[in-house]
Design an enzyme around this catalytic site. Structure first.
Site, PDB file in Angstrom:
ATOM      1  CG  ASP A  72      81.737  45.504  -5.595  1.00  0.00           C
ATOM      2  OD1 ASP A  72      80.678  46.158  -5.687  1.00  0.00           O
ATOM      3  OD2 ASP A  72      81.817  44.420  -4.993  1.00  0.00           O
ATOM      4  CB  VAL A 122      77.009  49.221   0.700  1.00  0.00           C
ATOM      5  CG1 VAL A 122      77.323  50.722   0.658  1.00  0.00           C
ATOM      6  CG2 VAL A 122      78.297  48.424   0.758  1.00  0.00           C
ATOM      7  CG  MET A 137      73.718  38.991  -1.857  1.00  0.00           C
ATOM      8  SD  MET A 137      72.043  39.553  -2.298  1.00  0.00           S
ATOM      9  CE  MET A 137      71.454  40.101  -0.700  1.00  0.00           C
ATOM     10  NE  ARG A 138      81.790  44.066  -0.987  1.00  0.00           N
ATOM     11  CZ  ARG A 138      82.498  43.237  -1.734  1.00  0.00           C
ATOM     12  NH1 ARG A 138      82.553  43.420  -3.033  1.00  0.00           N
ATOM     13  NH2 ARG A 138      83.158  42.235  -1.198  1.00  0.00           N
ATOM     14  CB  ALA A 139      74.615  46.777  -4.047  1.00  0.00           C
TER      15      ALA A 139
END
Length: 670
Positions: free
Chosen positions: A193, A279, A274-276
């Site tokens: 991730d 990014v 929420m990282r997606a």
């Protein structure tokens, strides 16, 4: 220094080049993971990127590459005087898979710290990579303790070295790039991730393109400098374009319409956290800047999704990575049309050296997996001896749903590769004692060191408060952690196991154990037996995915050559001991215990089983016998092996059986 292969001379691999270039434009994208078969220019392209990275300004004389405009106030080489700076190329630092912890984070001189109170610190690779690129080839083979350090540094933007109350901290913000061959095992989900983007690469099946690859490689090998000179203009053009895109990046507008498309896409593919979303937003912005635009279009969002989401939507290690592009297009169309976007985009971005932001991979560039056909061939269809007598061959049964299994471990204390299964002496874990260091001191045992030095203080002329410590006083901490093992599955695929519901349950159990092996960082192998012979369906490997494919396509039928299966497994272990003597084995025999075919099959199976017991090989028999009448043959086999037997029900972690099964070797207590 050798001349690197020019980035612009790499043939094809548009997605790979684009992902690398986007990270050069916007390091905040978060790096890239490159997955693919061997020989596909993964490492070549990554190493070539360093020549295109813009130069960085650093404080003169700083070993930690501090930015002169905002130097790190806690830099070990600080405080820095303003004005003194130099420009140098951005570094590409390679982290070897077998590197030590000290090589990665740096080394602290414990002897001087104790005796003199001096923080004598030698920077490691994280310091070298600050404000540059940290490249890990075969990143999936990186040891867990190094992965933990990388995760900490990536999360905090700093590296900490702490030894017995003495600590050093320095900034460590870098672009993380990894390459891997999925056949050799997968990444830990936490590290997976952390990579902003991922791309799948495969060798082209187009003859003309393959010819061009060979032609360029031969020309480079004959004259690296001359070959690089012929591509100098293209390299300079891409370098200038990166600089221009970086300057344009702050002006790029990410409108509410594009943000809604990003959020809807991440929700539609059910990614975690929420990282997606973040990014994807950064990637879409970088794509617009790379194309020379100040507005993010739907094409940018689409390409950002293809790069940022495939590795985040996987739910278990046996799912193939990828993205349903039809579903992606439907989502973008449903949530497009606002903020000046119509979902189709009137601007066609310049594809540039990295390929078009909205382009799709050509069919010939699609990753070429093992395929069910290949798996069936290796599992026995057309390659394994046909059953001789008994029930005929049956088509493969589908595996039941996997479940969480009990812990199966090898007894004793090993010294194998770091993992999460059996007890082992390791560099990390709980302290269990102290010893004199063999070589460089890595983990100080403070109490033992003080105890060794204390009796000699008067003889050494101690006059002040400081402790007089000599090299002979230092003691290394002995630590106990966990190791990974070789889990060798020996699976009965004979006619007695062929009832479809029963074989489905058996495959589900083996699949569950494979999942457990994946999580515990084991190597796995698969031996099957049926008809008149045994077959190595999968030699020992770190790719649990490959084992799952072979298992799924495993046919059944014929007699039960139990002895042949055990002898084949014994041969596999003998070879593996030569290759990796420190890795201990756990043999898992999945059978109902029957032995048929040939003269004296039961006696022969018993003799084969006693070979494992004589060598002290840890083993467990998964008893697959069912029905109201049970013969107990699997239990007898376990006794011959010197191991233990568990039923399919007892294998479940949530079963009523309360004991956690530790596999017993031949030397178990009487």
């Amino acid at each position: 220094m050798s001349t690197p292969f020019p980035f612009t001379a790499v043939v094809g691999q548009d997605d790979l080049r684009l992902a690398l270039l986007l990270n050069a434009v916007s390091p905040a994208v978060g790096g890239v993971l490159v997955r693919g078969e061997k020989g596909t220019a993964k490492s070549t392209a990554v190493r070539a990127l360093s020549a295109l990275m813009p130069e960085v300004d650093v404080v003169s004389g700083c070993r930690f590459s501090c930015d002169p405009d905002s130097p790190d106030p806690g830099c070990p080489d600080g405080p820095h005087e303003p004005g003194a700076f130099a420009s140098r190329p951005a570094r590409m630092v390679e982290l070897p898979v077998g590197a030590s912890e000290d090589r990665l984070v740096g080394a602290l001189d414990i002897e001087r710290a104790l005796a003199e109170g001096v923080k004598a610190f030698e920077p490691g690779l994280l310091a070298d990579a600050h404000r540059g690129v940290l490249y890990v080839d075969e990143v999936n083979l990186l040891h867990d303790h190094l992965v933990d350090l990388l995760l900490d540094a990536a999360a905090m933007g700093a590296s900490y070295v702490e030894r017995e109350g003495v600590s050093v901290r320095h900034a460590a913000r870098f672009l993380l790039v990894g390459t891997m061959n999925p056949e050799e095992g997968e990444l830990r989900p936490q590290l997976l991730d952390r990579f902003g983007l991922t791309v799948e690469v495969a060798a082209s099946r187009e003859p003309d393109q393959r010819v061009e690859v060979v032609r360029r490689r031969l020309a480079y090998d004959d004259d690296p400098a001359g070959f690089a000179a012929r591509w100098a203009d293209e390299e300079a053009a891409v370098r200038a374009r990166i600089v221009a895109a970086r300057e344009l990046l702050p002006s790029v507008r990410l409108g509410d319409g594009a943000l809604r498309q990003i959020a809807a896409t991440c929700a539609a593919f059910e990614v975690d956290g929420m990282r997606a979303d973040i990014v994807m937003a950064r990637t879409a912005t970088a794509l617009a800047a790379w194309a020379g635009r100040t507005e993010v279009l739907a094409e940018d969002v689409r390409q950002a999704a293809l790069l940022a989401l495939p590795h985040r939507r996987r739910r278990n290690p046996f799912d193939a990575p990828g993205l349903d592009e039809d579903k992606l297009d439907e989502t973008l169309e449903e949530f497009g049309g606002s903020d000046g976007q119509d979902g189709d985009g009137d601007d066609d971005p310049d594809p540039g050296p990295g390929g078009g932001p909205g382009g799709r991979p050509e069919p010939d560039d699609a990753p070429q997996g093992d395929g069910d056909a290949a798996a069936r061939t290796e599992a026995g269809e057309g390659g394994e001896p046909q059953p001789s007598g008994g029930a005929g061959e049956q088509s493969p049964a589908r595996a039941a749903e996997p479940f969480r299994t009990k812990v199966l471990s090898v007894p004793g204390l090993g010294e194998g590769a770091a993992g999460r299964r059996s007890r082992a002496r390791t560099e990390h874990g709980r302290t269990i004692g102290a010893r004199r260091p063999r070589g460089a001191l890595t983990k100080l045992h403070l109490a033992a060191t003080v105890q060794a030095a204390a009796p000699h203080q008067r003889a050494r002329g101690r006059s002040g408060p400081g402790l007089v410590v000599r090299r002979d006083d230092l003691r290394q901490a002995s630590r106990e952690g966990r190791e990974g093992n070789l889990v060798l599955f020996v699976v009965d695929a004979s006619g007695s196991m062929a009832a479809r519901q029963r074989m489905g349950a058996v495959k589900g159990a083996v699949l569950s154990l494979l999942l457990d092996a994946y999580q515990r960082r084991d190597k796995v192998g698969l031996v099957t037996f049926r008809g008149s012979a045994a077959d190595v369906a999968l030699p020992p490997t770190s790719s649990v995915d490959a084992a799952a494919v072979r298992l799924e396509s495993l046919p059944t039928g014929g007699r039960t050559p139990l002895a042949a299966g055990l002898l084949k497994a014994h041969d596999v272990l003998r070879v593996e001991r030569l290759r990796d003597p420190a890795r201990r084995a756990l043999v898992v025999v999945v059978t109902d215990g029957r032995a048929t075919g040939g003269p004296e099959p039961v006696a022969l199976a018993g003799r084969a089983a006693r070979l494992f017991a004589a060598e002290g090989t840890a083993s467990v028999v998964v008893d697959c016998e069912s029905g109201p009448v049970r013969l107990g043959l699997a239990g007898r086999l376990a006794d011959e092996l010197g191991g233990t037997a568990v039923t399919l029900d007892e294998l479940r972690a949530d079963s009523l059986a309360s004991l956690v099964k530790d596999v017993q070797g031949s030397r178990r207590a009487a």
